[in-house]
Design a protein around this motif. Sequence first.
Motif, PDB file in Angstrom:
ATOM      1  N   GLY A   1      14.873 -31.942  10.362  1.00 55.58           N
ATOM      2  CA  GLY A   1      15.927 -31.572  11.214  1.00 55.58           C
ATOM      3  C   GLY A   1      15.628 -31.005  12.346  1.00 55.58           C
ATOM      4  N   ILE A   2      14.419 -31.217  13.079  1.00 53.04           N
ATOM      5  CA  ILE A   2      14.114 -30.814  14.453  1.00 53.04           C
ATOM      6  C   ILE A   2      14.625 -31.835  15.410  1.00 53.04           C
ATOM      7  N   LEU A   3      15.565 -31.346  16.193  1.00 56.49           N
ATOM      8  CA  LEU A   3      16.069 -32.004  17.202  1.00 56.49           C
ATOM      9  C   LEU A   3      15.511 -31.665  18.697  1.00 56.49           C
ATOM     10  N   ALA A   4      14.869 -32.776  19.590  1.00 57.59           N
ATOM     11  CA  ALA A   4      14.261 -32.400  20.584  1.00 57.59           C
ATOM     12  C   ALA A   4      15.182 -33.331  21.619  1.00 57.59           C
ATOM     13  N   LEU A   5      15.252 -32.565  22.766  1.00 54.52           N
ATOM     14  CA  LEU A   5      15.930 -33.022  24.126  1.00 54.52           C
ATOM     15  C   LEU A   5      15.123 -32.868  25.327  1.00 54.52           C
ATOM     16  N   GLY A   6      14.814 -33.909  26.066  1.00 60.25           N
ATOM     17  CA  GLY A   6      14.121 -33.904  27.485  1.00 60.25           C
ATOM     18  C   GLY A   6      15.017 -34.543  28.552  1.00 60.25           C
TER      19      GLY A   6
ATOM     20  N   VAL B   1       7.740 -35.518  43.568  1.00 63.25           N
ATOM     21  CA  VAL B   1       7.984 -34.262  43.001  1.00 63.25           C
ATOM     22  C   VAL B   1       8.816 -34.727  41.771  1.00 63.25           C
ATOM     23  N   ARG B   2       8.461 -34.314  40.600  1.00 67.19           N
ATOM     24  CA  ARG B   2       9.039 -34.460  39.459  1.00 67.19           C
ATOM     25  C   ARG B   2       9.251 -33.174  38.572  1.00 67.19           C
ATOM     26  N   ALA B   3      10.414 -33.059  37.827  1.00 72.06           N
ATOM     27  CA  ALA B   3      10.791 -31.814  37.247  1.00 72.06           C
ATOM     28  C   ALA B   3      11.300 -32.177  35.842  1.00 72.06           C
ATOM     29  N   SER B   4      10.787 -31.771  34.568  1.00 71.11           N
ATOM     30  CA  SER B   4      11.283 -32.102  33.144  1.00 71.11           C
ATOM     31  C   SER B   4      11.371 -30.615  32.707  1.00 71.11           C
ATOM     32  N   PHE B   5      12.720 -30.920  31.672  1.00 71.13           N
ATOM     33  CA  PHE B   5      12.885 -29.740  31.013  1.00 71.13           C
ATOM     34  C   PHE B   5      13.162 -30.312  29.497  1.00 71.13           C
ATOM     35  N   GLY B   6      12.896 -29.331  28.720  1.00 77.28           N
ATOM     36  CA  GLY B   6      12.760 -29.751  27.218  1.00 77.28           C
ATOM     37  C   GLY B   6      13.470 -28.693  26.473  1.00 77.28           C
ATOM     38  N   LEU B   7      14.249 -29.126  25.292  1.00 78.53           N
ATOM     39  CA  LEU B   7      14.828 -28.094  24.292  1.00 78.53           C
ATOM     40  C   LEU B   7      14.485 -28.724  22.814  1.00 78.53           C
ATOM     41  N   ALA B   8      13.970 -27.723  21.876  1.00 73.51           N
ATOM     42  CA  ALA B   8      14.156 -28.294  20.599  1.00 73.51           C
ATOM     43  C   ALA B   8      14.689 -27.212  19.729  1.00 73.51           C
ATOM     44  N   LEU B   9      15.548 -27.649  18.877  1.00 69.73           N
ATOM     45  CA  LEU B   9      16.399 -26.866  17.904  1.00 69.73           C
ATOM     46  C   LEU B   9      16.325 -27.370  16.354  1.00 69.73           C
ATOM     47  N   ASP B  10      16.248 -26.358  15.748  1.00 68.57           N
ATOM     48  CA  ASP B  10      16.124 -26.436  14.155  1.00 68.57           C
ATOM     49  C   ASP B  10      17.450 -26.757  13.737  1.00 68.57           C
ATOM     50  N   THR B  11      17.781 -27.821  13.497  1.00 65.34           N
ATOM     51  CA  THR B  11      19.453 -28.132  13.059  1.00 65.34           C
ATOM     52  C   THR B  11      19.662 -27.605  11.627  1.00 65.34           C
ATOM     53  N   GLN B  12      18.842 -27.122  10.963  1.00 65.26           N
ATOM     54  CA  GLN B  12      18.995 -26.364   9.676  1.00 65.26           C
ATOM     55  C   GLN B  12      19.222 -24.970   9.889  1.00 65.26           C
TER      56      GLN B  12
END
Length: 295
Positions: free
Chosen positions: A248-253, A262-273
């Motif tokens: 249930g771990i959802l990761a977005l980038g 020049v490059r920028a990256s952003f990430g987010l991980a959520l435990d959907t449970q």
Amino acid sequence: MSLPQPVPPSWKDLGKSSNDLLGKDFPINGVALEVKTATPSNVLFKVGGNRDTKSQYIFGDVEAKFFNKPHGLTFTQTWTTTNILKTQVELDNQIAKGVKLELATALTPNTGSKSALFTTTYKQPGLHTRAFLDIFKGPTFTADTVIGRDGFLLGAEASYNVTEGKISKYSTAIGYSAPEYAVTIHGLANLSTYAASYYHRVSPDVEAGAKAVYDTRASPSGNVALEVGAKVYLDGAAFVKAKINNTGILALGYTQALRPGVRASFGLALDTQRLNDVSSEAAAHKVGASVTFEG
């Protein structure tokens, strides 16, 4: 008449398309910064730093790489914030066509710990083989080979401990690679762990992939670790990625090219449970970013 066979990927690059899709461009463990510059005299400098959210520690390294293309020589020197000195020397296509020699060493002055790995690589159409000698550990001799024909790939790896006089590790893999998709099946860790990966370029703007891992030692009940993901190009300068696993771990980038180099990256991980758990104990809820400058 059969077509000329391309050089197959190395053992470590089998399944690389799906591994990159599911593993890269998700900066969820902290904040990272990387700066790369090149000089007219063929010297590449790289400075990298990363602040780990969980430990709050900051790790970094400074790397200088010198290229001498006419002689196939590459010399790399790295110094890390953990006081490890790394040196790597590569000689490519000088002994014979398709042969590459490499020596990688590491030294920790504080403890006296050291390592040295000598590598020989041989590449020809339809064949990619490597041999490693870990001088201070064992010593241990490791060899891997991948053969390919008409998109089909077959690979194997084995390690031999010289001191003990026995094979300490062996693995095998089989796969198929085409311009639009790739499938790979691995039998790892003395055939105790099995992994299957799939990659598909659905269209020029959409990529999808999946990976399943079954460890016979850690999962006697038959549980399989499964991860699926996708990548969508928004335009020529930006793309988004998403993946989710069976826990249930959802990761977005999200990655954006701000300007050339020049490059920028952003990430987010959520435990959907545990979406309603906002306490500090919710370790699965992570956020991070990385910025890369290259000149």
